[in-house]
Scaffold this motif. Sequence first.
Motif, PDB file in Angstrom:
ATOM      1  N   CYS A  38       0.917  -1.177   0.030  1.00  0.00           N
ATOM      2  CA  CYS A  38      -0.019   0.194  -0.057  1.00  0.00           C
ATOM      3  C   CYS A  38       1.075   1.190  -0.015  1.00  0.00           C
ATOM      4  O   CYS A  38       2.093   1.316   0.556  1.00  0.00           O
ATOM      5  CB  CYS A  38      -0.938   0.002   1.252  1.00  0.00           C
ATOM      6  SG  CYS A  38      -2.095   1.317   1.508  1.00  0.00           S
ATOM      7  N   ASN A  39       0.467   2.342  -0.859  1.00  0.00           N
ATOM      8  CA  ASN A  39       1.199   3.446  -0.664  1.00  0.00           C
ATOM      9  C   ASN A  39       0.052   4.603  -0.547  1.00  0.00           C
ATOM     10  O   ASN A  39      -0.871   4.655  -1.255  1.00  0.00           O
ATOM     11  CB  ASN A  39       2.096   3.620  -2.072  1.00  0.00           C
ATOM     12  CG  ASN A  39       2.544   5.086  -2.407  1.00  0.00           C
ATOM     13  OD1 ASN A  39       1.917   5.912  -2.942  1.00  0.00           O
ATOM     14  ND2 ASN A  39       3.677   5.121  -1.963  1.00  0.00           N
ATOM     15  N   VAL A  40       0.655   5.796   0.045  1.00  0.00           N
ATOM     16  CA  VAL A  40       0.021   7.061   0.035  1.00  0.00           C
ATOM     17  C   VAL A  40       1.098   7.998  -0.350  1.00  0.00           C
ATOM     18  O   VAL A  40       2.101   8.086   0.175  1.00  0.00           O
ATOM     19  CB  VAL A  40      -0.583   7.454   1.640  1.00  0.00           C
ATOM     20  CG1 VAL A  40      -1.031   8.599   1.599  1.00  0.00           C
ATOM     21  CG2 VAL A  40      -1.715   6.288   1.799  1.00  0.00           C
ATOM     22  N   ASP A  41       0.819   8.682  -1.460  1.00  0.00           N
ATOM     23  CA  ASP A  41       1.407   9.826  -1.753  1.00  0.00           C
ATOM     24  C   ASP A  41       1.006  11.172  -1.190  1.00  0.00           C
ATOM     25  O   ASP A  41       0.059  11.363  -1.999  1.00  0.00           O
ATOM     26  CB  ASP A  41       1.591   9.983  -3.375  1.00  0.00           C
ATOM     27  CG  ASP A  41       2.657  11.032  -3.978  1.00  0.00           C
ATOM     28  OD1 ASP A  41       2.429  11.256  -5.179  1.00  0.00           O
ATOM     29  OD2 ASP A  41       2.983  11.922  -3.184  1.00  0.00           O
ATOM     30  N   GLN A  42       1.580  11.643  -0.362  1.00  0.00           N
ATOM     31  CA  GLN A  42       1.103  13.135   0.063  1.00  0.00           C
ATOM     32  C   GLN A  42       1.812  14.296  -0.538  1.00  0.00           C
ATOM     33  O   GLN A  42       2.808  14.764   0.148  1.00  0.00           O
ATOM     34  CB  GLN A  42       1.063  13.186   1.680  1.00  0.00           C
ATOM     35  CG  GLN A  42       0.049  12.352   2.227  1.00  0.00           C
ATOM     36  CD  GLN A  42      -0.075  12.517   3.749  1.00  0.00           C
ATOM     37  OE1 GLN A  42       0.651  12.294   4.456  1.00  0.00           O
ATOM     38  NE2 GLN A  42      -1.168  13.184   4.169  1.00  0.00           N
ATOM     39  N   TRP A  43       1.563  14.504  -1.662  1.00  0.00           N
ATOM     40  CA  TRP A  43       2.344  15.417  -2.421  1.00  0.00           C
ATOM     41  C   TRP A  43       3.908  15.268  -2.367  1.00  0.00           C
ATOM     42  O   TRP A  43       4.503  16.423  -2.068  1.00  0.00           O
ATOM     43  CB  TRP A  43       1.958  16.783  -1.910  1.00  0.00           C
ATOM     44  CG  TRP A  43       0.105  16.945  -1.865  1.00  0.00           C
ATOM     45  CD1 TRP A  43      -0.479  16.746  -0.912  1.00  0.00           C
ATOM     46  CD2 TRP A  43      -0.611  16.822  -3.037  1.00  0.00           C
ATOM     47  NE1 TRP A  43      -1.764  16.645  -1.140  1.00  0.00           N
ATOM     48  CE2 TRP A  43      -1.913  16.906  -2.652  1.00  0.00           C
ATOM     49  CE3 TRP A  43      -0.428  17.067  -4.456  1.00  0.00           C
ATOM     50  CZ2 TRP A  43      -2.933  16.831  -3.131  1.00  0.00           C
ATOM     51  CZ3 TRP A  43      -1.548  16.987  -5.213  1.00  0.00           C
ATOM     52  CH2 TRP A  43      -2.785  16.977  -4.832  1.00  0.00           C
ATOM     53  N   GLY A  44       4.383  14.039  -2.766  1.00  0.00           N
ATOM     54  CA  GLY A  44       5.754  14.032  -2.813  1.00  0.00           C
ATOM     55  C   GLY A  44       6.326  13.245  -1.816  1.00  0.00           C
ATOM     56  O   GLY A  44       7.379  12.712  -1.766  1.00  0.00           O
ATOM     57  N   THR A  45       5.489  13.147  -0.588  1.00  0.00           N
ATOM     58  CA  THR A  45       5.858  12.344   0.615  1.00  0.00           C
ATOM     59  C   THR A  45       5.125  11.053   0.538  1.00  0.00           C
ATOM     60  O   THR A  45       4.059  10.971   0.650  1.00  0.00           O
ATOM     61  CB  THR A  45       5.599  13.032   2.114  1.00  0.00           C
ATOM     62  OG1 THR A  45       6.372  14.210   1.854  1.00  0.00           O
ATOM     63  CG2 THR A  45       6.135  12.163   3.066  1.00  0.00           C
ATOM     64  N   HIS A  46       6.126  10.073   0.485  1.00  0.00           N
ATOM     65  CA  HIS A  46       5.494   8.620   0.123  1.00  0.00           C
ATOM     66  C   HIS A  46       5.648   8.005   1.413  1.00  0.00           C
ATOM     67  O   HIS A  46       6.631   7.735   2.144  1.00  0.00           O
ATOM     68  CB  HIS A  46       6.237   7.967  -0.935  1.00  0.00           C
ATOM     69  CG  HIS A  46       5.985   8.661  -2.071  1.00  0.00           C
ATOM     70  ND1 HIS A  46       4.903   7.920  -3.152  1.00  0.00           N
ATOM     71  CD2 HIS A  46       6.852   9.353  -3.104  1.00  0.00           C
ATOM     72  CE1 HIS A  46       4.987   8.552  -4.121  1.00  0.00           C
ATOM     73  NE2 HIS A  46       5.907   9.448  -4.191  1.00  0.00           N
TER      74      HIS A  46
END
Length: 116
Positions: free
Chosen positions: A96-104
């Motif tokens: 699972c991955n969450v990309d918070q505007w460049g912070t992975h």
Amino acid sequence: QVHLVESGGGLVQPGASLRLSCLASESIFSYRSMGWYRQAPGKERELITHISEDGFTYYADSMKDRFTISRDNAKKKMVYLQMNSLKPEDTAVYYCNVDQWGTHHWGQGTQVTVSS
């Protein structure tokens, strides 16, 4: 720091279905995408699918007919991957991955093995 924990992997026979879940340590209100990747033995990690904050989805061509991403819109802490008609070549560790505007943010992965 957002912590992600995947679950739902296992050993299944070809043709079976699995639903993977990813639980975040906190509600995620702002992000570029939430998605799923996988990495098979000896191969690079590959993107399966992701969903944007606005709800737009992307699927890799080879998996869009069998895999479906969804999320929990209420608590904003869960993202799911429904996998149907599994094949031996789907065997991999799924992340699972969450990309918070460049912070992975990444989970630790869950093993999916498809074998008869």
